[in-house]
Design a protein around this motif. Structure first.
Motif, PDB file in Angstrom:
ATOM      1  N   CYS A 295      -3.209   2.244   0.782  1.00  0.00           N
ATOM      2  CA  CYS A 295      -2.738   2.100   2.163  1.00  0.00           C
ATOM      3  C   CYS A 295      -1.228   2.277   2.261  1.00  0.00           C
ATOM      4  O   CYS A 295      -0.719   2.946   3.169  1.00  0.00           O
ATOM      5  N   PHE A 296      -0.507   1.674   1.321  1.00  0.00           N
ATOM      6  CA  PHE A 296       0.955   1.722   1.355  1.00  0.00           C
ATOM      7  C   PHE A 296       1.456   3.155   1.169  1.00  0.00           C
ATOM      8  O   PHE A 296       2.388   3.596   1.841  1.00  0.00           O
ATOM      9  N   THR A 302      -0.371  -0.178   8.687  1.00  0.00           N
ATOM     10  CA  THR A 302       0.934  -0.846   8.719  1.00  0.00           C
ATOM     11  C   THR A 302       0.816  -2.370   8.749  1.00  0.00           C
ATOM     12  O   THR A 302       1.823  -3.057   8.629  1.00  0.00           O
ATOM     13  N   MET A 325       5.241  -2.837   5.033  1.00  0.00           N
ATOM     14  CA  MET A 325       3.921  -3.162   5.561  1.00  0.00           C
ATOM     15  C   MET A 325       3.906  -4.640   5.900  1.00  0.00           C
ATOM     16  O   MET A 325       4.441  -5.466   5.149  1.00  0.00           O
TER      17      MET A 325
END
Length: 386
Positions: A295-296, A302, A325
């Motif tokens: 995801c990062f 976010t 994040m």
């Protein structure tokens, strides 16, 4: 006398094996799940470009009271009044567009009392569903470690939830969401059930935001270390993210909801990333999940929201290499008993905007509690201050 004791022991063994066999039959992974009935209307931003999520965690609800003696359970017909009253008041005051239950929705107090379709845990999930259905409130949920401690499986609970009109989720893709189920390996207690990709649309039907809901699992089969989101779930998220980008022509801003906090939550706190709330430790998974780095690196997710730690209300920022994040834990919404009238109840509000930004804050039944709003990305805060 010795023969009598021996005969009693044999009978008890036979009864126990029969019960276990029945339980296995009721929860077998080979049982074909019922498909989700499509038809749920698309979730959309309002005319002002807003969409509100209410995050409710750790009900630990179970419609039974333990009495003296084995299997002496006093069945209840309703959820605990404190829980019902608080959830209704929060829905009245904040009018969310979507409710996300963050796991540990139930906590079975007696394994054997859950075996039948009329068992306490199934009845409890039905009562939770009806709490939202009677209000025509769209809602979804992830599961927590305590949801897997019943004699019934998480798949059994999900089958029940798919019967309800306003529940967003299921075993298979629905009209307005994608879904996946992942079989656990031998080290895990149960399958990873209830993984969703839920788009939020603009008034003209375009996808403006996406909500991922991922089952973080429960325990390993030996001991009680907490599991983490798997490689297979991570690959599914990446496929969904790429699909959405391909269909919309842009990286779709997204949020992720799961139960057990990532190790990175602790690292964000230790690095001085606290923005609001109270940090009381997180009881994280025993291994680092690949989902965080995915995801990062990808950059669409976010904000990630967790439950699990009942008194933790921390809102944190994880920052590295110029990227950030938001990681946030929502404190519990749990009544201690049917007589409980005073335990503080909590929830988290998340307000989305079509530009990809959002604002989040914890709400409480304690009127003296402070409300600390955090806008994200943090540049939103800076712009507001100018």
């Amino acid at each position: 006398m010795k023969k009598l004791r021996t005969l009693t022991a044999v009978l008890l063994t036979v009864v126990t094996l029969a019960v276990l066999a029945f339980a296995f039959a009721k929860t077998s992974r080979d049982e074909t799940p019922l498909p989700y009935s499509v038809g749920t209307p698309a979730l959309s931003f309002d005319a002002e470009g807003g969409f509100r999520i209410l995050h409710l965690c750790d009900f630990h609800e179970w419609m039974g009271i333990e009495k003296e003696g084995f299997m002496n359970i006093e069945h209840q017909e309703n959820l605990k009044p404190l829980l019902t009253d608080y959830v209704n008041s929060a829905l009245n005051e904040y009018s969310p567009d979507l409710v996300v239950l963050g796991g540990d929705n139930i906590f079975s107090l007696n394994w054997l009392s859950d075996l039948s379709d009329d068992g306490v845990s199934i009845k409890t999930y039905r009562a939770i569903a009806e709490l939202f259905e009677t209000r025509e409130q769209y809602w979804t949920c992830t599961f927590g470690n305590h949801d897997s401690e019943s004699a019934r499986s998480k798949a059994d609970f999900l089958k029940v939830l798919t019967e309800y009109e306003y529940f967003v989720g299921g075993f298979e893709d629905g009209e307005n969401f994608k879904a996946a189920v992942f079989e656990a390996d031998e080290s895990a207690k149960d399958d990873f059930v209830g993984n969703y990709s839920i788009p939020i649309h603009t008034a003209d039907g375009a996808v403006a935001y996406n909500v991922y809901v991922l089952d973080s699992g429960s325990y390993r089969s030996s001991g009680h270390p907490y599991l983490s989101i798997t490689e297979e779930q991570t690959e599914w998220y990446l496929d969904e993210s790429v699909r959405l980008e391909s269909e919309t022509g842009r990286l779709v801003p997204s949020l992720l909801f799961t139960h057990i906090p990532f190790i990175e939550v602790q690292e964000a706190y230790e690095a001085g990333g606290a923005l609001a709330g109270l940090y009381t430790g997180i009881s994280p998974a025993d291994t680092r999940s690949p989902i965080f780095e995915a995801c990062f690196t990808r950059g669409d997710v976010t904000g990630v929201f967790f439950g699990h730690n009942h008194y933790n209300s921390a809102t944190l920022v994880y920052e590295r290499d110029g990227k950030e994040m938001l990681l946030a834990v929502t404190p519990a919404c749990q009544a201690q008993s049917y007589e409980d009238a005073s335990t503080p109840m909590h929830a988290r509000v998340i307000d989305l905007k079509t530009d990809g930004s959002f604002t989040t804050y914890v709400i409480s039944s304690d009127e003296s509690a402070e409300t600390e709003k955090v806008a994200f990305p943090r540049s939103v805060n800076a712009s507001a201050a100018e």
